[in-house]
Design an enzyme around this catalytic site. Structure first.
Site, mmCIF file in Angstrom:
data_model
loop_
_atom_site.group_PDB
_atom_site.id
_atom_site.type_symbol
_atom_site.label_atom_id
_atom_site.label_comp_id
_atom_site.label_asym_id
_atom_site.label_seq_id
_atom_site.Cartn_x
_atom_site.Cartn_y
_atom_site.Cartn_z
ATOM 1 N N SER A 116 0.822 -1.328 0.142
ATOM 2 C CA SER A 116 0.006 -0.035 -0.004
ATOM 3 C C SER A 116 0.621 1.367 -0.078
ATOM 4 C CB SER A 116 -0.796 0.027 1.271
ATOM 5 O OG SER A 116 -1.599 1.062 1.395
ATOM 6 N N TYR A 139 -2.885 -0.093 9.729
ATOM 7 C CA TYR A 139 -2.955 -0.844 8.428
ATOM 8 C C TYR A 139 -1.613 -0.402 7.637
ATOM 9 C CZ TYR A 139 -4.042 -1.255 3.502
ATOM 10 O OH TYR A 139 -4.082 -1.702 1.918
ATOM 11 N N LYS A 177 -17.643 -2.412 -0.007
ATOM 12 C CA LYS A 177 -16.919 -2.018 0.956
ATOM 13 C C LYS A 177 -17.036 -0.993 1.961
ATOM 14 C CE LYS A 177 -12.426 -1.286 -0.419
ATOM 15 N NZ LYS A 177 -11.284 -0.845 -1.104
#
Length: 315
Positions: A116, A139, A177
């Site tokens: 990411s 995250y 999502k």
């Protein structure tokens, strides 16, 4: 057999669609379908089998997965950037990824995984280099730490291993999502509900709606990943964005133009995002280009228009 973890999710299901378009349907989907709404992403796709993520983990740890595996696309993850349960995030994003990686290394199976752009924190340089990495949330840290783990192993690896640092991905098959869906998806819903599209106001030195990200259309992202599948001689960690930052305002203007109504409404920047929000991202894709990838990435206005057209056709 091709394996796609997170195969019922946004990017995983787009990978399956692309494989289907190549005539490939010997695909094992690994996922957690506790949220059964994700099954809609698979309803028009052809796969060979489905396996729960926990069963798959047990199978690879015990080496009881009786399959001849061609490649693994590891897309499964906790993708919430607002999740602060560190143990949960590290179990799902870090320990699970390590298990899949070592299974692939032991059998020389090509392994592709989702990292990411969040590993870079607030930037301002977004280049695959340790000196530029400063994750701001759990995250991001989980993705960063797995990249770090892989870096130590890369010099000794004999089969293909590719980590892709996704920038802001948007496009078809993300409806499940919820709050983590793309801004384009949310602004469309606001317009259709008779509201004005809402963007953050002035913050972090950026004018209202001027915060900018590198937005990449999911089809362009998948095309890049399949190029690596076709070129197994390349391994490493690569940025996967367009190489050009564009403002959130462009998304709102495109949605307004597409539907012919509404005007941008600016809201105060949320307190809970201050200090952990990326106001600007722009992928340095020189490493991707240097190894020979020549694929094109569509601009934001074109990509959002393509996406809105898909949504109108698919509901």
């Amino acid at each position: 057999m091709y394996i796609v973890t997170g195969g019922a999710g946004f990017i995983g299901s787009n990978i399956i669609q692309a494989l289907n378009q190549r005539g490939i349907d010997n695909i094992l989907v690994v996922d957690d379908l506790t949220d059964g709404k994700k099954c809609r992403n698979l309803s028009d796709l052809n796969i060979a089998d489905y396996m729960d993520m926990h069963d798959f983990l047990n199978a690879i740890k015990s080496d009881s997965l009786a399959l001849e595996v061609t490649a693994i696309f590891h897309e499964g993850a906790c993708s919430s950037t607002t999740e602060w349960d560190g143990k949960f995030v590290m179990d799902v994003n870090y320990q699970y990824s390590k298990a899949v990686l070592h299974y692939c290394l032991s059998k020389k199976i090509p392994f592709s995984y989702a990292s990411s752009a969040s590993v870079y924190g607030s930037g301002p340089v977004f280049k695959e280099d340790r000196s530029q990495e400063n994750p701001l949330n759990m995250y991001a840290f989980s993705k960063f730490q797995f990249d770090q783990y892989l870096r130590r192993l890369l010099p000794t690896i004999e089969s293909q291993v590719c980590g892709f640092r996704y920038f802001n991905v948007y496009g078809p098959r993300e409806q499940h999502k919820g709050s983590m869906a793309s801004v384009a998806f949310h602004l469309r819903n606001q317009i259709l509900a008779g509201e004005n599209p809402k963007l953050f106001g002035e913050y972090d030195g950026y004018e209202a709606g001027g915060q900018s990200r590198d937005f990449i259309y999911v089809e362009d992202l998948v095309n890049t990943k399949l190029w690596f599948l076709d070129n197994p001689q390349h391994s490493g960690i690569f940025n996967l964005g367009t190489g050009k930052a564009e403002p959130f305002r462009t998304i709102a203007e495109t949605v307004i133009q597409y539907y012919g109504r509404g005007e941008i409404e600016y809201i105060d920047f949320p307190e809970h995002l201050k200090g952990v929000y990326q106001s600007f991202t722009e992928a340095d894709i020189s490493q991707l280009r240097n190894i020979g990838y020549e694929g094109e990435f569509r601009g934001l206005a074109k990509g959002v228009t393509d996406y809105l057209t898909w949504l109108e056709q698919h509901g």
